[in-house]
Design a protein around this motif. Structure first.
Motif, PDB file in Angstrom:
ATOM      1  N   SER A  48       0.805  -0.929   0.269  1.00 43.89           N
ATOM      2  CA  SER A  48       0.457   0.001   0.111  1.00 43.89           C
ATOM      3  C   SER A  48       1.078   1.466  -0.184  1.00 43.89           C
ATOM      4  O   SER A  48       1.973   0.997   0.658  1.00 43.89           O
ATOM      5  CB  SER A  48      -0.723   0.202   0.982  1.00 43.89           C
ATOM      6  OG  SER A  48      -1.287   0.920   1.912  1.00 43.89           O
TER       7      SER A  48
ATOM      8  N   ASP B 124      -4.227   2.361  -7.200  1.00 46.30           N
ATOM      9  CA  ASP B 124      -4.611   3.572  -6.026  1.00 46.30           C
ATOM     10  C   ASP B 124      -3.967   4.646  -6.081  1.00 46.30           C
ATOM     11  O   ASP B 124      -3.870   5.221  -4.992  1.00 46.30           O
ATOM     12  CB  ASP B 124      -4.927   2.736  -5.090  1.00 46.30           C
ATOM     13  CG  ASP B 124      -3.590   2.165  -3.851  1.00 46.30           C
ATOM     14  OD1 ASP B 124      -2.940   2.351  -5.183  1.00 46.30           O
ATOM     15  OD2 ASP B 124      -3.222   1.692  -3.084  1.00 46.30           O
TER      16      ASP B 124
ATOM     17  N   GLU C  61     -10.738   8.147  -9.615  1.00 43.60           N
ATOM     18  CA  GLU C  61      -9.681   7.908  -8.951  1.00 43.60           C
ATOM     19  C   GLU C  61      -8.942   8.909 -10.529  1.00 43.60           C
ATOM     20  O   GLU C  61      -8.033   9.372 -10.151  1.00 43.60           O
ATOM     21  CB  GLU C  61      -9.232   6.286  -9.726  1.00 43.60           C
ATOM     22  CG  GLU C  61      -9.217   5.079  -8.789  1.00 43.60           C
ATOM     23  CD  GLU C  61     -10.233   5.136  -8.447  1.00 43.60           C
ATOM     24  OE1 GLU C  61     -11.448   5.336  -9.475  1.00 43.60           O
ATOM     25  OE2 GLU C  61     -10.436   3.925  -7.576  1.00 43.60           O
TER      26      GLU C  61
END
Length: 110
Positions: free
Chosen positions: A16, A36, A72
């Motif tokens: 992440s 992401d 996004e």
């Protein structure tokens, strides 16, 4: 990390963006895929930089995957606007253009 960096075969390391600042070095990585995006482009750049450390053995390719008409895509737009604003401020060039009115700010947040 040690195991990943010492493998002789292709492998995948999922992480992440929130792991930034933890001293991760992926010197055997050759591809980084961002799927992401974060409003803070510096966090993405830091994630990419994890693969560009001392001892890197490969050329690293960076990809950013973004779905059209998604949140996004709006985040990417916000990243560009933020980067442009920072450049104007840091270059001390065109400061009069660096202001945003209420409508522009609300449009970014929608």
């Amino acid at each position: 990390m040690h195991q990943f960096n010492s493998l002789d075969k292709p492998a995948i390391f999922l992480i992440s963006l929130k792991a930034g600042g933890t001293g991760i070095n992926l010197t055997s990585a050759d591809v980084v895929i961002h799927y992401d995006p974060w409003w803070n482009l510096a966090a993405e750049n830091q994630a990419s930089d994890r693969a560009h450390r001392m001892g890197q053995k490969h050329t690293v390719k960076i990809y950013k995957m973004v779905t059209r008409n998604s949140i996004e895509e709006k985040i990417i737009s916000l990243q560009h606007k933020k980067a442009d604003l920072a450049k104007i401020i840091l270059d001390n060039d065109g400061m009069a253009q660096a202001t945003m009115n209420r409508e522009s700010l609300l449009k970014i947040l929608k």
